[in-house]
Design an enzyme around this catalytic site. Structure first.
Site, PDB file in Angstrom:
ATOM      1  N   LYS A  83       0.859  -1.189   0.000  1.00 34.73           N
ATOM      2  CA  LYS A  83       0.000   0.000   0.000  1.00 34.73           C
ATOM      3  C   LYS A  83       0.891   1.234   0.000  1.00 34.73           C
ATOM      4  CE  LYS A  83      -4.389   0.950   2.345  1.00 34.73           C
ATOM      5  NZ  LYS A  83      -5.065   0.759   3.627  1.00 34.73           N
TER       6      LYS A  83
HETATM    7  O1  G3P Z   1      -9.387   1.862   4.564  1.00 33.73           O
HETATM    8  C1  G3P Z   1      -9.138   3.141   5.039  1.00 33.73           C
HETATM    9  C2  G3P Z   1      -9.707   3.293   6.381  1.00 33.73           C
HETATM   10  O2  G3P Z   1      -8.988   2.576   7.337  1.00 33.73           O
HETATM   11  C3  G3P Z   1      -9.881   4.703   6.799  1.00 33.73           C
HETATM   12  O3  G3P Z   1     -11.061   4.727   7.479  1.00 33.73           O
HETATM   13  O4  G3P Z   1     -12.747   5.589   9.009  1.00 33.73           O
HETATM   14  O5  G3P Z   1     -10.310   6.147   9.360  1.00 33.73           O
HETATM   15  O6  G3P Z   1     -11.577   7.158   7.493  1.00 33.73           O
HETATM   16  P1  G3P Z   1     -11.448   5.982   8.384  1.00 33.73           P
END
Ligand code: G3P
EC number: 2.2.1.2
Length: 217
Positions: A83
């Site tokens: 990634k």
């Molecule tokens: O896959 C990306 C994710 O982990 C981010 O999620 O909820 O932190 O925006 P969030």
């Protein structure tokens, strides 16, 4: 549509994996931090459990070090997807690692032009962050729609991995639009099974089972 689980918590992955719900796993530095585990150790355990792609994120910001980190990460297991962030250096690393035959997930995508350029750099997956766009009053689903249109217009093979999924409606809308993959926290995936009418209907059945003393075993 494929389901990836967005976590580095082994027990949560195992529970969903046993139900056949896990087509892959995504991690990021925040999720590794939350797990309290060493990145290499926990990623190795996840890769041994799950046969699909497991995204592990680089820590560097310059292309050369990202490539070196990516080459170390892919030694963990065959199903590693490296990634990298959607920066110019991240795209350079994407191109090199994908030319070497490795899966690359380009993350932190917030615009369709970013997704277009990631596809041109050979990304296996593009990760548009829906929830974080919604957080600033932009439309995360509109981004998924735009990327779907652009990739279909030109036949790009890069898979749209809808990320930063916070709600069951994000999952439903991603499926309607035709995202190839969603990655969501275990709690969101489990809550896809919930419906108040299911709970209400079951409560009535349980009352009737009791009233009529219905027994099977
Ligand atoms: O896959 C990306 C994710 O982990 C981010 O999620 O909820 O932190 O925006 P969030």
């Amino acid at each position: 549509m494929k389901f990836f689980v967005d976590t580095a918590e082994i027990d949560a992955i195992a529970e969903l994996n046993d139900l056949g719900m896990v087509d892959g796993v995504t991690t990021n530095p925040s999720l590794i931090k939350k797990s309290g585990r060493d990145i290499i150790e926990v990623t190795k355990e996840i890769c041994a459990m799950v046969s699909g792609p497991v995204s592990a994120e680089v820590t560097a910001t310059d292309a050369e070090t990202m490539i070196a980190e990516g080459r170390k990460l892919v030694e963990i297991a065959e199903n590693i997807a490296v990634k990298v962030p959607l920066t110019w250096d991240g795209l350079k690393a994407c191109k090199t690692l994908s030319d070497d035959g490795h899966m690359v997930n380009v993350t932190l995508c917030f615009s369709a032009n970013q997704a277009l350029i990631a596809a041109k750099a050979g990304a296996t997956f593009i990760s548009p962050f829906i929830g974080r766009l919604d957080d600033i009053n932009l439309d995360g689903m509109e981004l998924i729609e735009d990327i779907r249109t652009i990739y279909d217009n030109y036949g790009f093979n890069t898979e749209i991995l809808a990320a930063s999924i916070r709600t069951v409606n994000h999952v439903l809308d991603s499926a309607r639009i035709g995202a190839d993959v969603i990655t969501a926290p275990p709690a969101v995936i489990k809550s896809l099974a919930n419906h108040p009418l299911t709970d209400k209907g079951l409560a009535t059945f349980l009352d009737d089972i009791k009233a009529a003393d219905i027994k099977i075993l």
